[in-house]
Structures are given as structure tokens and as C-alpha cells.
Motif scaffolding. Structure first.
Motif, PDB file in Angstrom:
ATOM      1  N   GLU A   1      -4.281  -7.215  -6.997  1.00  9.48           N
ATOM      2  CA  GLU A   1      -4.771  -6.009  -6.329  1.00  9.48           C
ATOM      3  C   GLU A   1      -6.105  -6.370  -5.683  1.00  9.48           C
ATOM      4  O   GLU A   1      -7.045  -6.779  -6.358  1.00  9.48           O
TER       5      GLU A   1
ATOM      6  N   LEU B   1      -6.151  -0.113  -0.933  1.00  6.55           N
ATOM      7  CA  LEU B   1      -6.179  -1.495  -1.390  1.00  6.55           C
ATOM      8  C   LEU B   1      -4.795  -2.119  -1.174  1.00  6.55           C
ATOM      9  O   LEU B   1      -3.859  -1.453  -0.743  1.00  6.55           O
ATOM     10  N   SER B   2      -4.681  -3.389  -1.505  1.00 12.71           N
ATOM     11  CA  SER B   2      -3.438  -4.120  -1.268  1.00 12.71           C
ATOM     12  C   SER B   2      -2.945  -4.775  -2.556  1.00 12.71           C
ATOM     13  O   SER B   2      -3.714  -5.456  -3.237  1.00 12.71           O
ATOM     14  N   ASN B   3      -1.659  -4.570  -2.845  1.00 16.04           N
ATOM     15  CA  ASN B   3      -0.991  -5.343  -3.890  1.00 16.04           C
ATOM     16  C   ASN B   3      -0.288  -6.505  -3.212  1.00 16.04           C
ATOM     17  O   ASN B   3       0.664  -6.302  -2.462  1.00 16.04           O
TER      18      ASN B   3
ATOM     19  N   ASP C   1      -3.827   6.010  -3.537  1.00 16.12           N
ATOM     20  CA  ASP C   1      -3.817   4.873  -4.449  1.00 16.12           C
ATOM     21  C   ASP C   1      -2.467   4.691  -5.127  1.00 16.12           C
ATOM     22  O   ASP C   1      -2.361   3.990  -6.132  1.00 16.12           O
TER      23      ASP C   1
ATOM     24  N   SER D   1       0.846  -1.195   0.000  1.00 14.01           N
ATOM     25  CA  SER D   1       0.000   0.000   0.000  1.00 14.01           C
ATOM     26  C   SER D   1       0.880   1.243   0.000  1.00 14.01           C
ATOM     27  O   SER D   1       2.109   1.159   0.013  1.00 14.01           O
TER      28      SER D   1
ATOM     29  N   GLN E   1      -3.400   2.147  -7.925  1.00 15.09           N
ATOM     30  CA  GLN E   1      -4.469   1.234  -7.546  1.00 15.09           C
ATOM     31  C   GLN E   1      -5.832   1.786  -7.948  1.00 15.09           C
ATOM     32  O   GLN E   1      -5.977   2.975  -8.252  1.00 15.09           O
ATOM     33  N   GLU E   2      -6.842   0.914  -7.915  1.00 13.32           N
ATOM     34  CA  GLU E   2      -8.196   1.317  -8.282  1.00 13.32           C
ATOM     35  C   GLU E   2      -8.836   2.200  -7.218  1.00 13.32           C
ATOM     36  O   GLU E   2      -9.764   2.946  -7.506  1.00 13.32           O
TER      37      GLU E   2
ATOM     38  N   TYR F   1       2.762   2.420  -9.275  1.00 13.15           N
ATOM     39  CA  TYR F   1       1.581   1.632  -9.628  1.00 13.15           C
ATOM     40  C   TYR F   1       0.362   2.354  -9.063  1.00 13.15           C
ATOM     41  O   TYR F   1       0.347   2.711  -7.881  1.00 13.15           O
TER      42      TYR F   1
ATOM     43  N   THR G   1       1.328   3.228  -5.108  1.00 17.91           N
ATOM     44  CA  THR G   1       2.265   2.289  -4.513  1.00 17.91           C
ATOM     45  C   THR G   1       3.531   2.223  -5.377  1.00 17.91           C
ATOM     46  O   THR G   1       3.536   2.691  -6.511  1.00 17.91           O
TER      47      THR G   1
END
Length: 432
Positions: free
Chosen positions: A299, A282-284, A256, A245, A277-278, A275, A258
Motif C-alpha cells: 500500500e 492510495l495504491s495497492n 479508501d 484504488s 486503505q490508510e 480492503y 478497494t
């Protein structure tokens, strides 16, 4: 007869090929390519044993495999999966460890001809002297996250210099492993027997005397959201780690954005890419190399299916046209600055105006739509072949702490029939 003679060479070839999977020549369990025996989009539980049962009757399982996964580099029916730091719950200003002596470990799994998942071997992680490590947090100066460790009775535990909260794993053709974690974050090289060979960190720790380090900015990771995924390019030249994150750089910011780290194993040089995120927070959870520039990335959120909108996505990303955001000085504490602000403080519009482009991404599969995925934590991808993935969840050793009060509870999947969460393999077909 002439036809039979013509067919005999082909029959012999088929028998020879089949024997490779009918007998591994060690007397060990049989393994086969999963595509031959597993059904697509179907749950296959990984084996487990019960570590202990609390006085309240809660099973703590081992279990726990699913924080990361990777294909065996040569055996097509086998894969490795790794545990994290061990069973734990939130408690006061840190974590309670009900099995404080637990050692993070690698499991070697195989798919049998009957379609079962079996555990062939466990590799316990050890320090450079061969002593088993724990999952207890590191002390200050060694990768501390600010989490205080406690035992099951609430007594403070000593820190562990070599403790690891393992999350990402890569298996090399030479039999060794690279593992990333959520403390330092560290990237650690282990022998085939699990003995530490080198530990690389953003805080200057380098066990292995090679003087290599991760850029200092990665030390700004959030507690429990460090380098969640680790992959490698197919030529095994470059490790590729992804942060779970947004980092707290310089303060508690949740956006969002990372970071992805490229680490050249030959030279120790690094690159960094962004990167998007949507959504924030959230978590990668995993990254897997398809080529030197293309990767698969998990994701996800941390919700169970049925608790509102749920995201368990796998994306294909490409770094070819992304901007390397490495700072001019790799020791710079906050990394590259834009208008005197860190990248985490900057908007995407500000980054674009500065000529910074994130990696491109395209959705490969949505596991909830595809399988009804019931688990909260999709964390491992096993690349079975060019169109097939093995997807594995982290079951948290079958325990949870829903009220954040340190009371250990059984981790139950939502539904009309109470079911204990279990680390499971799903075989998924996708175009990537």
C-alpha cells in the motif's frame, strides 16, 4: 583418520549442494540464494538497455521491469519481473506512446555469486496466434479505458485487441504464467513462451473458450488503476487479484475502499473481499500469498521521499473473518448493493451495520523508514523465504511527464546529485 572418514559424507553433501549453485548445467549464468550474497536494505539496480533517445536527449530505457514480481517456483536464486504497457506520457485525452511498437514482457532475473542482478531471459507476450502484442489500449468492447493512444508525434494510433497494461504476475510450477492488467481489467494465462492461452475479463471476453469471467463490477475500474496486483494461494488453486484504488462505481468516487478478487482456477467461481486503505487515493500495488487466507499487500502513495510524508508500506492481511461481498448475480453491473447504494458509495459505518467486515491488516514493514526508499513506485514483491522479501520499484522506463503536456522528460530522483530512476531490488528482512 577416523575423524576424516566421519566428516567425508558431510563434506560430500556440502559440495553437492554448492555445485547446484556453481553450475546450472546449461552453461548459463550462475545463480545463488540472495540471502547468501545480498546486503539487507541495499539498492541493487536491475540491468537495462536504452530503447531510444529523444531529440532532446532523453533516454528511454528497457528498463521498466518492476510493475510486478514473483519468485521462480523452483529456482531459489531467480525471480520473474514484468513490464507494463511501455513508455508513455499523458497527452490530450489519452496517452502518448513514444515507442508504440513496444511489447510488454517478462524478464527472468538471477542473483549471481558476486551479488549482481542479471537478466537471463526475456519472454515477449503474444496473442493466441503467436504474434507479439503491444501495450496500446483496447478498443470499445474489448476492455477500453477511454484512453486514446498517440504516437510520439501526436498522431492517433490504432487500438490493439490484445493490448495489455500488465501489472501483476504469477509463475506456476508447470512453467506458465498468469498476468493481471489495468485495461479490462484482464487476467490472462500465458504459456512458458508467452503465448496467450486464455483471457478472462468482466466484460465477457474469454479467449480460450472456457466461458469464464470476472464479475462485471470490476469493469468499473478507474483508467490506469485496474488490477494492479496478482498473487496465488500456495497450492496454486486460486488466483488473488487486488484493485489499485477505489473503482468508479457508479461515478467518480475516490475513497479508501478497494476490492480483492479470489478466482478458483478449477471451477471459475469467485469471491470478493474489501480492503481498507490508510487514506483515500492510495495504491495497492502487489499481493503475495502466504497461505490460503493470509497475504502480503503493498500500500503506497506515488511520492518521492523528501517531498513531504511518504508511504511505502507492506501489510499482512487475513481474509478469514472478512465478508464475501459477491453479488447474488455475478453479472450485476454494480455488484452488491447496501440500501440501494454501491459499496463504493457506502461509508464504513454503513457497511459495518450491514454486517460487512473488510480483511484484517497489520503493518509488516515501512520501506522509507527501513531503507530511505528514494523511488516513487513500489510495485513488486518477491518472496525470497519466510522472513525475507525482494522489493522492486517501477522506473517508468526512466521517463516522466511532470507537466502532463505530453513532453517526455527524464525521470530523475530528487536529491543534490541528479540520478536517473532505475528499477532496483532491495532485500528486506521482516516478520510475517
Amino acid at each position: 583418520m577416523k575423524t576424516l572418514k566421519t566428516l567425508l559424507p558431510f563434506v560430500a553433501i556440502l559440495l553437492l549442494y554448492s555445485c547446484h549453485y556453481l553450475d546450472d548445467y546449461t552453461g548459463g549464468p550462475i545463480s545463488v540464494p540472495p540471502q547468501l550474497v545480498l546486503e539487507e536494505n541495499t539498492q541493487y539496480e536491475l540491468p537495462f538497455e536504452v530503447l531510444t533517445t529523444t531529440t532532446e536527449g532523453v533516454e528511454i530505457r528497457n528498463g521498466g521491469y518492476g510493475s510486478g514480481a514473483t519468485a521462480h517456483p523452483t529456482k531459489k536464486g531467480e525471480f520473474y519481473a514484468i513490464t507494463d504497457r511501455g513508455p508513455n506520457t499523458d497527452f490530450l485525452d489519452g496517452k502518448k506512446f513514444p515507442v508504440a511498437s513496444y511489447t510488454p514482457r517478462i524478464g527472468l532475473f538471477a542473483v549471481t555469486a558476486e551479488g549482481n542482478i542479471i537478466l537471463k531471459k526475456e519472454i515477449l507476450l503474444k496473442d493466441p496466434h503467436g504474434n507479439p502484442i503491444s501495450g496500446i489500449p483496447n478498443p470499445e468492447g474489448k476492455g477500453a479505458t477511454g484512453e486514446i493512444p498517440y504516437d510520439i508525434d501526436g498522431n492517433q494510433l490504432p487500438f490493439d485487441d490484445f493490448g495489455l497494461d500488465a501489472e501483476g504476475i504469477v509463475a506456476l510450477h508447470d512453467g506458465t504464467f498468469w498476468i493481471s492488467d489495468e485495461y479490462g481489467p484482464h487476467i490472462v494465462h500465458y504459456s512458458e513462451d508467452g503465448i496467450e492461452l486464455e483471457r478472462i475479463s468482466p466484460i465477457g471476453i474469454n479467449e480460450g473458450n472456457r466461458g469464464r469471467k470476472i464479475p462485471a463490477v470490476f469493469g468499473k475500474r478507474r483508467p490506469n488503476r485496474g488490477m494492479e496486483g496478482l498473487g496465488i494461494t500456495p497450492d496454486e488453486s486460486t488466483l488473488v487479484g487486488i484493485m489499485q484504488s477505489t473503482m468508479y462505481n457508479p461515478v467518480r468516487i475516490r475513497t479508501d475502499l478497494t476490492r480483492i478478487l479470489f478466482f478458483d482456477l478449477q471451477t471459475g467461481t469467485t469471491k470478493q473481499f474489501l480492503y481498507r486503505q490508510e487514506d483515500a487515493n492510495l495504491s495497492n500495488s502487489e499481493i503475495v500469498g502466504l497461505s490460503n487466507t493470509e497475504f502480503l499487500v503493498i500500500e503506497r502513495d506515488g511520492k518521492f521521499s523528501g517531498s513531504g510524508p511518504v508511504q511505502k508500506h507492506i501489510y499482512k492481511i487475513d481474509v478469514s473473518n472478512a465478508t464475501d461481498v459477491s453479488a447474488a448475480n455475478d453479472n450485476e453491473e454494480f455488484g452488491l448493493l447496501i440500501n440501494e447504494k454501491t459499496l463504493e458509495e457506502s461509508s464504513w459505518e454503513e457497511l459495518e451495520a450491514a454486517g460487512i467486515q473488510p480483511v484484517s491488516k497489520v503493518l509488516v514493514t515501512d520501506l522509507v523508514n527501513k531503507t530511505g526508499y528514494p523511488h516513487d513506485k513500489l510495485e513488486g514483491i518477491w518472496l525470497i523465504d519466510n522472513h525475507t522479501l525482494g522489493c522492486i520499484n517501477d522506473d517508468d522506463f526512466a521517463v516522466t511527464d511532470e507537466d502532463d503536456n505530453g513532453i517526455i522528460e527524464q525521470k530523475i530522483l530528487p536529491g543534490t546529485t541528479p540520478t536517473i530512476d532505475a528499477s532496483s531490488l532491495y532485500m528486506i528482512k521482516a516478520n510475517f
